[in-house]
Design a protein around this motif. Structure first.
Motif, short mmCIF file in Angstrom:
data_model
loop_
_atom_site.label_atom_id
_atom_site.label_comp_id
_atom_site.label_asym_id
_atom_site.label_seq_id
_atom_site.Cartn_x
_atom_site.Cartn_y
_atom_site.Cartn_z
N LEU A 1 0.82 -1.21 0.00
CA LEU A 1 0.00 0.00 0.00
C LEU A 1 0.85 1.26 0.00
N TRP A 2 1.93 1.28 0.77
CA TRP A 2 2.91 2.36 0.75
C TRP A 2 4.23 1.84 1.32
N GLU A 3 5.30 2.58 1.10
CA GLU A 3 6.61 2.18 1.62
C GLU A 3 7.48 3.41 1.82
N ASP A 4 8.40 3.30 2.81
CA ASP A 4 9.31 4.40 3.13
C ASP A 4 10.65 3.80 3.52
N GLU A 5 11.71 4.21 2.88
CA GLU A 5 13.04 3.66 3.14
C GLU A 5 13.84 4.45 4.16
N ALA A 6 13.82 5.77 4.07
CA ALA A 6 14.71 6.58 4.89
C ALA A 6 14.43 6.44 6.37
N VAL A 7 13.21 6.10 6.74
CA VAL A 7 12.85 6.08 8.16
C VAL A 7 13.60 4.99 8.93
N LEU A 8 14.04 3.94 8.26
CA LEU A 8 14.76 2.86 8.94
C LEU A 8 16.27 3.06 8.93
N VAL A 9 16.82 3.43 7.79
CA VAL A 9 18.28 3.43 7.62
C VAL A 9 18.86 4.81 7.33
N GLY A 10 18.02 5.81 7.18
CA GLY A 10 18.49 7.15 6.88
C GLY A 10 18.55 7.42 5.39
N PHE B 1 11.41 2.42 16.86
CA PHE B 1 12.81 2.54 17.24
C PHE B 1 13.64 1.97 16.11
N ASN B 2 14.37 2.83 15.39
CA ASN B 2 15.08 2.36 14.19
C ASN B 2 16.53 2.01 14.50
N GLU B 3 17.21 1.47 13.50
CA GLU B 3 18.58 0.98 13.70
C GLU B 3 19.59 2.10 13.86
N LEU B 4 19.17 3.36 13.67
CA LEU B 4 20.03 4.51 13.88
C LEU B 4 20.03 4.96 15.34
N GLY B 5 19.23 4.30 16.17
CA GLY B 5 19.13 4.69 17.57
C GLY B 5 18.14 5.81 17.79
N GLU B 6 17.25 6.04 16.83
CA GLU B 6 16.25 7.09 16.93
C GLU B 6 14.91 6.52 17.38
N LEU B 7 14.23 7.27 18.24
CA LEU B 7 12.85 6.96 18.61
C LEU B 7 11.94 7.92 17.88
N LEU B 8 11.00 7.36 17.13
CA LEU B 8 10.07 8.16 16.36
C LEU B 8 8.64 7.88 16.83
N VAL B 9 7.80 8.88 16.69
CA VAL B 9 6.36 8.70 16.84
C VAL B 9 5.75 8.91 15.46
N CYS B 10 4.96 7.92 15.04
CA CYS B 10 4.43 7.94 13.67
C CYS B 10 2.92 7.77 13.67
#
Length: 441
Positions: A344-353, A378-387
């Motif tokens: 339905l949708w996809e986003d790459e940067a949010v996981l790996v930058g 919580f992504n592999e860059l050590g970032e916590l996001l609210v989505c």
């Protein structure tokens, strides 16, 4: 007999309920649901807006922290001989100690540390994989080389210990034993591997085997999951040749569906929503319908590169009308239609930058905040996001770096460890420290 079985099922339901809504007692939190129910939690913040209450040094490990009764339990590895080198196809020999730490959640004070010598010979040898499980007065850990250990939560003293090689003749898989133990009623379950011992249930108080079931040439890496089907408590075991549903009391197989992960990588736990169950792995994904009717059917199955989502390190999240997951090949966070498997949708940067386009194994751990309907990522860059995520849209509402990625994988720095959400905080670890970051308003 029916009365006894009903009473057993009711008992398991009661005992599966965590002691506190603020606890995070096992892999993926209460009931393995990847949900946090705390009120008054911040969902708007940026870098520098969150307060780190404490940081405590630790050794390397892929296992996440758990939090119960105001105490944090974290396993790690203390290397005494050798050097950690990460090669996906080559085991590395290390000598050291697998340790378990008990840390005060409010202050960061280490109450106790207990360990045992364990020699490693695995690929990605950077510490234990399986997240501990706390049940009552005991904490259960599974080490990389197949050491299932029960300790007292009060002081860390050993209660019992079972080694899979000695007890079952099981060879350690190339990426180490990773099946996070879970406790339901009086039994603790993990995937062991081997003929007749793909999954084994142990008495949680003594370590004595209660039952064994299924065959698997490789152990796989998934945690068992407890669920209610047709009024009975069942265990879902995802192993390298399929997913099987077993009676929690005696291990009797109710049904199985074949699925063939590449390289034996059955990792992401199956996700159930209503009468549907989504199973995903490296190379294949499928939806099984009617899982609670006694007549389950595979509604769709896919290995197509542009259909479905193929999860590895991080499990998917199955919402009412959509499945969210991290795709192993594309490193994209995506949503798929549970009825068809269409993306339905996809986003790459949010996981790996945005600077890491084209990499594989992008990882992010999804936890739904039930009071707001928003999602912590919580992504592999050590970032916590609210989505905000639905089947129609994806939008980042908040983002803050809470810990540094210090583990190498595929020539990039990553943190591949699921955080814990409890006590109004998020607890995250890398290979050198664990941090407690406040999220209460």
């Amino acid at each position: 007999m029916m009365v006894v079985r009903c009473a057993f099922a009711l008992l398991l339901c009661v005992l599966a309920i965590p002691a506190s809504a603020e606890d995070w007692p096992q892999w993926l939190g209460p009931n393995s649901a990847s949900e946090w129910n705390a009120e008054g939690v911040k969902t708007q913040f940026g870098d520098g807006d969150l307060t780190t209450r404490w940081r405590v040094p630790c050794g390397p490990g892929y296992s996440g922290p758990v939090v119960v009764g105001g105490k944090v339990y974290l396993s790690d590895y203390e290397v005494t001989e050798g050097t950690i080198e990460n090669n996906p196809g080559r085991p590395i020999a290390l000598k050291g100690n697998e340790r378990l730490h008990c840390i005060d959640a409010a202050t960061g004070k280490v109450d106790w540390t207990k360990g045992m010598p364990v020699d490693y010979y695995v690929s990605y040898p950077g510490g234990p994989r399986a997240t501990p499980c706390v049940d009552g007065d005991h904490v259960y850990t599974l080490g990389t080389e197949g050491d299932l250990v029960c300790r007292r939560t009060s002081d860390g003293e050993l209660v019992w210990h079972v080694n899979y090689l000695k007890e079952f003749g099981t060879k350690t898989p190339i990426w180490g034993h990773s099946s996070c133990p879970i406790v339901v009623g009086d039994l603790v379950y993990t995937l062991v591997g081997g003929q007749g011992t793909a999954i084994v249930a142990f008495n949680k108080n003594t370590g004595k085997e209660a039952w064994r079931a299924l065959n698997s040439s490789q152990p796989g890496y998934a945690a068992p999951i407890a669920m209610q089907l047709e009024g009975e408590t069942c265990i879902a075991a995802f192993h390298p040749t399929g997913v099987s549903i077993l009676d929690a009391e005696n291990g009797a197989e109710k049904w199985s569906k074949p699925i063939q992960p590449k390289y034996g990588m059955s990792i992401a736990v199956p996700r159930k929503m209503g009468e549907q169950m989504f199973v995903t792995c490296y190379g294949e994904a499928m939806m099984v319908g009617g899982v609670g009717t006694g007549d389950p059917k595979t509604t769709w199955k896919s290995s197509a590169p542009r259909k479905a989502v193929y999860c590895s390190n991080a499990p998917p999240y199955f919402a009412d009308d959509v499945v969210f997951g991290c795709d192993i090949e594309s490193s994209k966070l995506m949503a798929i239609d549970p009825e068809s498997g269409e993306r339905l949708w996809e986003d790459e940067a949010v996981l790996v930058g945005s600077d890491a386009a084209g990499v594989r194994h992008g990882t992010g751990f999804i936890v739904r905040h039930t009071p707001t309907g928003k999602y912590f990522l919580f992504n592999e860059l050590g970032e916590l996001l609210v989505c905000d995520m639905t089947r129609d849209m994806f939008e980042v509402q908040a983002r803050a770096k809470i810990i540094e990625p210090d583990g190498e994988a595929f020539r990039r720095e990553v943190v591949w460890t699921h955080p814990a959400f409890a006590e109004g905080c998020v607890f995250a670890r890398n290979n050198s420290e664990i941090v407690c970051v406040a999220l209460k308003e």
